[in-house]
Design an enzyme around this catalytic site. Structure first.
Site, PDB file in Angstrom:
ATOM      1  CB  SER A 291       5.066   5.188 -23.557  1.00  0.00           C
ATOM      2  OG  SER A 291       4.715   4.435 -22.404  1.00  0.00           O
ATOM      3  CG  ASP A 292      11.282   2.460 -23.504  1.00  0.00           C
ATOM      4  OD1 ASP A 292      11.034   1.564 -22.673  1.00  0.00           O
ATOM      5  OD2 ASP A 292      12.375   2.554 -24.077  1.00  0.00           O
ATOM      6  CD1 TRP A 293       8.183  -0.735 -17.980  1.00  0.00           C
ATOM      7  CD2 TRP A 293       7.879  -0.551 -20.182  1.00  0.00           C
ATOM      8  NE1 TRP A 293       7.401  -1.789 -18.401  1.00  0.00           N
ATOM      9  CE2 TRP A 293       7.190  -1.697 -19.733  1.00  0.00           C
ATOM     10  CE3 TRP A 293       7.807  -0.229 -21.534  1.00  0.00           C
ATOM     11  CZ2 TRP A 293       6.456  -2.531 -20.579  1.00  0.00           C
ATOM     12  CZ3 TRP A 293       7.077  -1.052 -22.389  1.00  0.00           C
ATOM     13  CH2 TRP A 293       6.414  -2.181 -21.914  1.00  0.00           C
ATOM     14  CD  GLN A 294       9.856   5.448 -14.682  1.00  0.00           C
ATOM     15  OE1 GLN A 294       9.490   5.642 -13.534  1.00  0.00           O
ATOM     16  NE2 GLN A 294      11.143   5.375 -14.992  1.00  0.00           N
ATOM     17  CB  ALA A 295       9.139   6.947 -22.874  1.00  0.00           C
TER      18      ALA A 295
END
Length: 872
Positions: A291-295
């Site tokens: 995941s992207d950061w907090q995605a």
């Protein structure tokens, strides 16, 4: 350990088209066509996949030894600021595997010291040089490996550059999918040949910074509940946005990062159509999806939809809460997440790890992203583990030489009436803040979030610290002094009186430096919330150029920018004798532009995008205002594949410089086009089924075996663990409704590990899609003669007309860079594959070569196509 409620963990990731407030019936119809149907189960690795077989064997041997807790630890990030890198997964001390380090960025190692800052992907793409793209990737991979980084978070194919105002376009390559596909594939090969895992990002439709994250948008005062939805139809997805990711998969990329935005109203990191169907099934991707950061927005749903690693691990920064960690352990124990799925997650991660030549006993991480201090806490947010955290390892080698070459060869000469190359000018006057330094230092603005001094890097997470920055002023002054020239500079855009007095003197050659910046959405620079507000030059740059050129008859303009700018008002002035686009050049900026201006490098950069006459002429733009009430903003990609030059050709809108355009200090002629048809055989759709999903052994179901071992080591504040707080599952989950089954939350077949049918468009053990797509159907040759008096490099480009009523006029399909001596002739050789000649058939769900007449063109840009032939 903190835990999110299990309802959030289980929440369905199924896509939906619903509740679009204030949309017209026509818009709703378009959005209904841009569907994202559920696709389950998540495909598991193929032991025989091309390029992955040896890594699979090693990964299987490793993963088969792991406990459930160790598998969860490998797939879950330890939390924001929990350790040294921008993201780390848990370690497996029992088997000697340290924590895996995931770290930025697309231009160099972020937040470190004694590292290099490379030209942007966009600037490197302007070289149209496969070898230079690969060399840049290799050097970046070397530096990352030297710092102890496991996964370098790049290169970028999303954004591809749908809208020229897009804030992070400079991190990628080009709005053309073929140029971006070559750029990302060559960069990946270089990075992974150097022993570092590459991460192709952001998958997919992440084409603007506005509203990419609802929380970020709320910080700017926008009242939206969910992140923007990029609504993309099936044909556009395949023929434009997915194309370069297919090249990335075919190049053997180890990881892919899913993006923040929604696609067709389903978050990209839990969109089973995107991850399970397109990426892992159709393209046969064998690596892991992070995941992207907090995605990540769900737990079991994202696991079922194909997510393999969550970064940085917590639901929001510094909460200590996680959708995985404890919850993933519980999910496997209660059967919500099948054993084969957690095994496949771990297998994919370790296969990518072994594929690039890594061994279990990796050297330690020798830097700390959170501080440049030599000593400090290794667990930054908890302020625990005080030790040496930075060893200040110099990983730069001789990369400065390569950076200088890349930036020079990526410089595009847009106009030249004879003033260039410079030859010991009598009086050189350099004008503009963009020629000089940031007076507070090149790294003084956090993540380069300002536009002070010369622009050599955009802003955001795609940045790195400069080890030094050679300004144009310093490099040009050194050259002028060596030549015996008179030299003066005015390093501001706002000293009209002084500038006029200087450039109005006799014998002046004036070089004006101007720029336009952009970056990531969490930083606002002068009202530009990541994306550019407009396409004009910054800091009064247009007026600066117009004023200087009105006072000086020999005005040369150098543009540093993150994409096209509007030059309509001044480019055609007879006093503007030359224009150069120097892009985002990195640390050797001044040396590189001096090399080009003085002819040490004969420019051969070609514009990787179109220069329109107006902002409106592009036909696309960023969505700056929410259009769905408090719901998710809806960005309809209704233009289909018609972006950049494809749109300009279709709409016949005015442009200044076309895609692929660029001048040289010499001249070339084209002749003798020949087409040779290959005997490649027919296209064969893939048939058959996969093997059953493998599992690697039983695990204990006794919850007491999973409780945090406080007697073995202390709990670190906000660190994400795989352990349970207590042996009571309901209490450990922190969810009053714990105990509901997967069938109540997940779509049908989400947990099915039985053999699955292969898609006809998929490859049978061939990552990148059906292997027949890459058969060469035609070989095209042409003669290129250097008709000038200087040796130079020409960039012949092959374009194709697919011939259909809904097809672009022409599309780029191949290119090369050829060095030719004066008076000599060289042969350009290009190929057309079956994929090059195909369209995506939404009914058949496969690539199909239509019956329309197909015409091949060879020329020096998308609008200068001297040679053509009809394909039989």
């Amino acid at each position: 350990m903190k835990s999110t409620g299990l309802l959030a963990f289980l929440a369905s990731g199924s896509p939906a088209i619903a509740g679009i407030v204030g949309a017209s019936p026509q818009q709703l119809d378009k959005r209904a066509l841009a569907s994202s149907d559920p696709f389950y189960p998540s495909p598991w690795m193929d032991p025989a996949a091309d390029g992955w077989a040896e890594a699979y064997v090693k990964a299987k041997a490793f993963v088969s030894q792991l406990t459930l807790l160790e598998k969860v630890n490998l797939t879950t990030g330890v939390g924001w600021e929990a350790e040294q890198c921008v993201g780390q997964s848990g370690s497996i001390p029992r088997l000697g595997l340290r924590s895996l380090c995931m770290h930025d960025s697309p231009v160099g190692v972020r937040g470190s010291d004694y590292n290099s800052v490379f030209p942007s992907g966009q600037t490197t793409a302007a070289t149209f040089d496969r070898n230079l793209l690969k060399k840049r990737g290799y050097a970046m991979g070397e530096e990352a490996k030297g710092k102890g980084i496991t996964v370098l978070l790049g290169p970028v194919a999303g954004p591809i550059g749908r809208a020229p105002e897009g804030g992070r376009n400079w991190e990628g390559f080009s709005p053309d999918p073929v140029l971006t596909g070559v750029g990302i594939a060559e960069t990946i090969t270089g990075i992974q040949d150097a022993g570092t895992i590459a991460c192709a990002k952001h998958f997919i439709g992440n084409e603007q910074e506005h509203f990419r994250q609802a929380g970020e948008a709320k910080g700017y005062g926008f009242k939206i509940a969910e992140s923007l939805s990029s609504n993309i139809d099936d044909k556009t997805m395949h023929e434009l946005y997915l194309w370069p990711f297919a090249d990335a998969v075919r190049a053997g990329v180890g990881s892919v990062m899913c993006s923040y935005n929604q696609v067709n109203n389903s978050y990209a990191c839990q969109n089973s159509k995107l991850i399970n169907d397109l990426l892992k099934n159709e393209l046969g991707f064998q690596g892991f999806v992070m995941s992207d950061w907090q995605a990540q927005h769900t737990g079991a749903a994202s696991a079922a939809a194909g997510l393999d690693m969550t970064m940085p691990g917590d639901t929001e920064f510094n909460t200590g809460l996680s959708f995985w960690g404890t919850n993933l352990t519980l999910g496997v124990l209660n059967g919500t997440v099948p054993e084969w799925r957690i095994d496949d997650m771990a297998l994919r991660i370790m296969a990518a790890y072994f594929k690039v030549g890594k061994t279990v006993d990796q050297p330690p991480i020798n830097f700390d992203f959170w501080s440049l201090d030599t000593y400090g806490p290794v667990h930054w947010v908890a302020k625990k583990g005080y030790q040496q955290i930075n060893f200040h390892v110099d990983v730069r080698a001789d990369h400065g030489t390569l950076i200088r070459e890349l930036a020079a060869k990526g410089t595009v000469l847009l106009k030249n009436t004879g003033s260039l190359p410079l030859n010991k000018p009598k009086f050189l006057a350099v004008i503009g803040a963009d020629a000089g330094p940031n007076l507070r230092g090149p790294n003084s603005c956090s993540d380069r979030g300002c536009d002070n001094g010369t622009l050599a890097m955009g802003w955001g997470s795609g940045t790195a610290n400069f080890p030094y920055l050679v300004t144009p002023d310093s490099a040009l002054q050194a050259q002028a002094l060596a030549d015996g020239s008179r030299y003066e500079s005015v390093l501001t855009n706002y000293a009209a009186t002084q500038i006029k007095a200087l450039v109005s003197q006799a014998n002046v050659t004036a070089i004006v430096f101007v720029n336009a910046d952009s970056g990531e959405g969490y930083i606002n620079v002068d009202g530009n919330e990541g994306d550019r507000k407009n396409l004009t030059l910054w800091a009064n740059g247009d007026d600066l150029v117009k004023n200087v050129s009105s006072w000086c008859s020999n005005t040369i303009v150098v543009i540093h920018s993150t994409g096209p700018v509007l030059v309509t008002d001044w480019y055609n002035s007879t006093n503007v004798t030359a224009i150069l686009w120097a892009g985002i050049p990195g640390q050797e900026s001044g040396n590189s532009i001096t090399d080009v201006l003085y002819g040490k490098v004969n420019p051969f950069g070609r514009s990787p995008f179109t220069w329109g006459a107006t902002r409106e002429s592009y036909g696309t733009d960023v969505l700056y205002t929410p259009n769905n009430g408090a719901g998710a903003p809806q960005q309809d990609f209704s233009e289909g594949v018609f972006i950049d030059y494809r749109y300009f050709d279709k709409a016949n809108t005015p442009l200044i410089y076309e895609f692929g355009y660029g001048l040289s200090y010499t001249t070339f002629s084209y002749s003798n086009l020949k087409v040779q048809k290959a005997n490649s055989g027919p296209y064969t759709p893939t048939t058959g089924k996969t093997a059953r999903a493998p599992t690697f052994g039983n695990f204990s179901t006794n919850l007491t075996d999973y409780v945090f071992p406080s007697d073995e080591f202390p709990y670190i504040y906000e660190y994400i663990y795989p352990y349970l707080n207590v042996s009571d599952a309901k209490k450990a989950s922190a969810d009053p409704q714990y105990g509901q089954t997967a069938a109540q939350f997940l779509p049908p077949n989400a947990t099915d590990g039985s053999p699955q049918p292969l898609l006809r468009s998929a490859g049978k053990s061939s990552p990148g899609g059906n292997s027949k797509l890459y058969d060469v159907l035609y070989t095209i040759t042409a003669d290129i003669k250097n008709t000038g008096s200087l040796a130079g490099d020409e960039v012949p480009q092959l374009y194709l007309s697919l011939g259909g009523a809904d097809d672009p006029k022409v599309v780029l399909r191949d290119f090369d860079r050829i060095r030719i001596q004066p008076g000599k002739t060289a042969q350009f050789r290009a190929t057309l594959t079956r994929r090059d000649l195909s369209n995506w058939d939404t009914t058949v769900q496969d690539w199909v070569v239509s019956n329309a007449t197909k015409t091949v063109y060879v020329g020096r840009s998308s609008r200068k196509l001297e040679l053509k032939a009809t394909l039989s």
